[in-house]
Design a protein around this motif. Structure first.
Motif, short mmCIF file in Angstrom:
data_model
loop_
_atom_site.label_atom_id
_atom_site.label_comp_id
_atom_site.label_asym_id
_atom_site.label_seq_id
_atom_site.Cartn_x
_atom_site.Cartn_y
_atom_site.Cartn_z
N VAL A 13 6.17 5.86 6.21
CA VAL A 13 6.07 4.60 6.96
C VAL A 13 4.61 4.34 7.35
CG1 VAL A 13 6.67 3.51 9.17
CG2 VAL A 13 8.44 4.59 7.79
N ALA A 14 3.93 5.36 7.88
CA ALA A 14 2.54 5.18 8.31
C ALA A 14 1.65 4.83 7.12
CB ALA A 14 2.04 6.45 8.99
N ALA A 15 1.83 5.51 6.00
CA ALA A 15 1.00 5.24 4.81
C ALA A 15 1.28 3.85 4.24
CB ALA A 15 1.25 6.31 3.76
N THR A 16 2.54 3.46 4.19
CA THR A 16 2.90 2.15 3.65
C THR A 16 2.34 1.02 4.51
OG1 THR A 16 4.93 3.08 2.70
CG2 THR A 16 4.84 0.68 2.95
N LEU A 17 2.50 1.15 5.82
CA LEU A 17 1.96 0.12 6.70
C LEU A 17 0.43 0.03 6.60
CD1 LEU A 17 4.16 0.44 9.91
CD2 LEU A 17 3.95 -1.55 8.41
N PHE A 18 -0.22 1.18 6.47
CA PHE A 18 -1.68 1.18 6.36
C PHE A 18 -2.11 0.51 5.07
CE2 PHE A 18 -5.74 3.90 6.13
CZ PHE A 18 -6.47 2.92 6.76
N CYS A 19 -1.45 0.80 3.96
CA CYS A 19 -1.80 0.16 2.69
C CYS A 19 -1.53 -1.35 2.74
CB CYS A 19 -1.05 0.82 1.54
SG CYS A 19 -1.66 2.48 1.16
N CYS A 20 -0.44 -1.75 3.38
CA CYS A 20 -0.17 -3.19 3.54
C CYS A 20 -1.23 -3.85 4.40
CB CYS A 20 1.22 -3.39 4.15
SG CYS A 20 2.57 -3.00 3.03
N GLU A 21 -1.68 -3.13 5.43
CA GLU A 21 -2.76 -3.64 6.27
C GLU A 21 -4.04 -3.85 5.47
OE1 GLU A 21 -5.57 -1.81 9.82
OE2 GLU A 21 -3.64 -0.89 9.42
N LEU A 22 -4.37 -2.89 4.62
CA LEU A 22 -5.58 -3.02 3.80
C LEU A 22 -5.48 -4.20 2.84
CD1 LEU A 22 -6.29 0.73 2.95
CD2 LEU A 22 -7.54 -0.75 4.53
N ILE A 23 -4.32 -4.41 2.26
CA ILE A 23 -4.13 -5.55 1.36
C ILE A 23 -4.25 -6.85 2.14
CG2 ILE A 23 -2.45 -6.74 -0.10
CD1 ILE A 23 -1.47 -3.92 -0.95
N ALA A 24 -3.64 -6.90 3.33
CA ALA A 24 -3.70 -8.12 4.14
C ALA A 24 -5.13 -8.45 4.56
CB ALA A 24 -2.81 -7.98 5.37
N VAL A 25 -5.92 -7.43 4.85
CA VAL A 25 -7.31 -7.66 5.24
C VAL A 25 -8.10 -8.27 4.08
CG1 VAL A 25 -9.47 -6.47 5.85
CG2 VAL A 25 -7.38 -5.97 7.10
N THR A 26 -7.79 -7.89 2.86
CA THR A 26 -8.51 -8.47 1.72
C THR A 26 -8.15 -9.93 1.49
OG1 THR A 26 -6.85 -7.81 0.06
CG2 THR A 26 -8.61 -6.23 0.56
N LEU A 27 -7.08 -10.40 2.11
CA LEU A 27 -6.67 -11.79 1.96
C LEU A 27 -7.22 -12.69 3.06
CD1 LEU A 27 -2.96 -11.20 0.94
CD2 LEU A 27 -4.82 -11.97 -0.54
N THR A 28 -7.90 -12.12 4.04
CA THR A 28 -8.48 -12.92 5.13
C THR A 28 -9.79 -13.56 4.66
OG1 THR A 28 -9.73 -11.07 6.05
CG2 THR A 28 -7.49 -11.42 6.90
N PRO A 29 -10.22 -14.62 5.34
CA PRO A 29 -11.50 -15.23 5.00
C PRO A 29 -12.70 -14.29 5.18
CG PRO A 29 -10.19 -16.77 6.27
CD PRO A 29 -9.45 -15.47 6.27
N LEU A 30 -12.56 -13.27 6.01
CA LEU A 30 -13.66 -12.31 6.19
C LEU A 30 -13.99 -11.57 4.90
CD1 LEU A 30 -12.83 -10.70 9.64
CD2 LEU A 30 -14.62 -12.34 9.11
N ALA A 31 -13.01 -11.39 4.02
CA ALA A 31 -13.24 -10.68 2.77
C ALA A 31 -14.12 -11.49 1.81
CB ALA A 31 -11.91 -10.36 2.10
N LYS A 32 -14.21 -12.78 2.04
CA LYS A 32 -15.01 -13.63 1.15
C LYS A 32 -16.48 -13.69 1.55
CE LYS A 32 -11.11 -16.54 -0.03
NZ LYS A 32 -10.03 -16.09 0.81
N ILE A 33 -16.80 -13.16 2.73
CA ILE A 33 -18.18 -13.19 3.23
C ILE A 33 -18.98 -12.08 2.57
CG2 ILE A 33 -19.64 -12.93 5.26
CD1 ILE A 33 -17.29 -14.04 6.90
N GLY A 34 -20.11 -12.42 2.02
CA GLY A 34 -20.99 -11.41 1.41
C GLY A 34 -20.33 -10.70 0.25
#
Length: 133
Positions: A13-34
């Protein structure tokens, strides 16, 4: 539920949620900066392998009856617990301080929510996996 089954379940559960969190962060506008880690980039896959593997390798060894790996998983979990609140704060501050449209706000909320969920699951790992019957 036996101790081994609880450790496997809560680690998954902890690993799955963490990987989903990492994927979600790459979809935020912050990932497009720099040169941020964008969705589908090699950096995203490297992060997923590194973070997911840090849980998965000790878990596989724990399943092979190396009892010491439970403590290695606990250390890995403690290490990653540090970053969840930081990611949540960054997402919620960025959501408030930037005008990125409804899709941007939604991506920040999802990423921040997954960061909070990952933190809760990681924190619950300890009492749930330290129980002795």
């Amino acid at each position: 539920m036996k101790e081994k089954e609880r450790v496997i379940l809560w680690t998954a559960v902890a690993a799955t949620l963490f990987c989903c969190e990492l994927i979600a962060v790459t979809l935020t506008p912050l990932a497009k900066i720099g040169n941020g880690t964008r969705f589908g980039s090699s950096g995203m896959y490297f992060n997923l392998m590194m973070c997911g593997g840090s849980y998965l390798v000790p878990l596989i060894l724990y399943c092979l009856n190396l009892r010491l790996m439970k403590y290695v998983i606990a250390c890995v979990n403690a290490l990653w617990l540090i970053c969840h609140p930081v990611i949540a704060v960054i997402c919620f501050v960025a959501m408030v301080s930037t005008a990125s449209g409804i899709a941007g706000y939604l991506s920040y909320v999802i990423a921040g929510g997954l960061a909070v969920s990952s933190f809760v699951a990681g924190a619950l790992w300890y009492p749930m996996c330290r129980k002795k019957k």
